[in-house]
Design a protein around this motif. Structure first.
Motif: not given
Length: 428
Positions: A339-364
């Motif tokens: 299920s969703d929790h901080i590892e998905t909603l924050y670590e993956l969505d915000k840190e990895v996709i939002g920061e590491d990938a800079e929000g690139h549209e190809g990273v989902k």
């Protein structure tokens, strides 16, 4: 939990700076509105089924439902040597680290809606599974859903006292199944949860409570301790991946890289012989087979904490390195989470996709399992097969890690394996 900084740094830094441009994925936005829990009505024992009632106890790490619960959650987590071994001073170092990290982690939970939705989803999944079981396994009905978290409310002690209050055990007998919601077994997750369950069973119903190891009328326990390649789990993941793949233009779809991300382990635990890495890999292989082995993929690891070596490659590093090499179409799949929790909603969505990938549209990221009906049906199928088999645990669970020296682990395994003599298979 989203903890990317080494402990040596974590205990020094207690301030947090939000990204200049916060990035919330659709998954985050969808569940930010409410973390309210599902509270099914109490059900006391009855004679509705010839072998019922049956308590179905979902075990998981848990997460704070509000920011006020963060400190208690972190204190419980860092004090658990099964999950994060900190040496002889664990009981002192753990609470100290928890206290220093609380402000930062509170801000992270605030950014995903004010708390973790894991309790809401766990209670929903357990309740929906029990509805199915009442229909498909009437012999063991009624099925009563419970949730026992290792580090957050409802804690194992609370769950066990609820069982007793509902008429299970305490001289009245009754049947309960500890159903791990970690599909892949690790001594640091399922093992730790079972150790805690065994501890409270001994305190509330066992020798410490009344002088007998197996008193008359105590709860009969069994354990669903792993299910890494169950068809329901595999199909739910595969369909979510296929749904996300459809978001890419056809000419790019075949070159998308699948990144299966699981919570990492300290190498001290891996080298002790913990089965988690190979069981996660088994899930990945089964999902890839279901997808026809058509896509490039890697198994990567997240949520490392502390200065000691952890199992890699890290999810964040992998995303950054692949993007530098021109692979900008990446799908993150939280393969060890239900299920969703901080590892998905924050670590993956915000840190990895939002920061590491800079929000690139190809990273989902694929949608988490959450209320997926295929997944919940799979849970019911697993539970029914277990109840009808009449076994206390898998044969694999009785084997200790080659390097294990924990007497607590030994006692827990011996107890649950010993419940075999109290159970019998149901007629087909």
């Amino acid at each position: 939990m989203a903890m990317r900084s080494p402990l040596s740094h974590a205990v020094k830094r207690t301030t947090y700076k939000s990204p200049a441009t916060p990035v919330l994925s659709p998954c985050t936005q969808r569940w930010k509105r409410s973390n309210a829990t599902v509270a099914p009505p109490p059900v006391t024992q009855s004679s509705a089924g010839s072998k019922g009632p049956t308590a179905m106890v979902f075990m998981n790490m848990g997460g704070p439902s509000t920011t006020d619960e963060v400190h208690g959650f972190l204190s419980n987590l860092f004090s658990d040597a099964d999950l994060i071994p900190l040496g002889r001073l664990q009981n002192y170092i753990g609470p100290y680290i928890a206290r220093r990290r609380t402000p930062k982690i509170q801000k992270q939970y605030a950014e995903i809606g004010g708390g973790s939705p894991i309790r809401k989803w766990s209670e929903y999944q357990a309740a929906e599974m029990c509805k199915i079981l009442d229909q498909t396994s009437p012999e063991t009905a009624p099925h009563k859903p419970y949730v026992a978290f290792r580090y957050a409310n409802p804690l194992t002690e609370e769950m066990y006292n609820r069982l007793l209050a509902d008429g299970f055990g305490g001289g009245k007998g009754g049947r309960a199944v500890a159903f791990t919601q970690y599909p892949q077994y690790s001594c640091s997750t399922t093992g730790s949860s079972l150790n805690e369950l065994w501890k409270w069973r001994q305190r509330l119903e066992g020798k410490r409570a009344g002088g007998e190891v197996n008193p008359e009328g105590a709860i009969k326990w069994s354990v669903i301790d792993r299910w890494p390649t169950h068809p329901g789990l595999v199909e739910a993941f595969a369909q979510n991946i296929e749904k996300t793949l459809q978001e890419y233009p056809p000419e790019r779809r075949d070159n998308v890289v699948l990144l299966y991300s699981a919570h990492s382990l300290p190498m001290t635990v891996v080298n002790r012989g913990d089965p988690y890495p190979q069981e996660v890999a088994a899930t990945v292989h089964a999902v890839n087979q279901r997808l026809g082995m058509k896509y490039k993929y890697r198994l990567v690891w997240q949520s490392q904490v502390g200065p000691q070596p952890w199992l890699g490659a890290q999810t964040s590093d992998t995303v950054k390195n692949l993007m530098k090499k021109g692979n900008t179409d990446l799908i993150l799949i939280p393969i060890a989470f239900t299920s969703d929790h901080i590892e998905t909603l924050y670590e993956l969505d915000k840190e990895v996709i939002g920061e590491d990938a800079e929000g690139h549209e190809g990273v989902k990221r694929v949608e988490s399992l959450n209320g997926n009906p295929i997944f919940i049906q799979g849970l019911a199928d697993i539970a029914k097969a277990h109840l009808h088999a009449g076994v206390a645990c898998s044969n694999q669970m009785t084997l200790r890690c080659p390097g294990c020296v924990s007497e607590r682990c030994l006692g827990s395994k011996e107890f649950f394996a010993g419940q075999n003599k109290l159970l019998e298979p149901l007629a087909a």
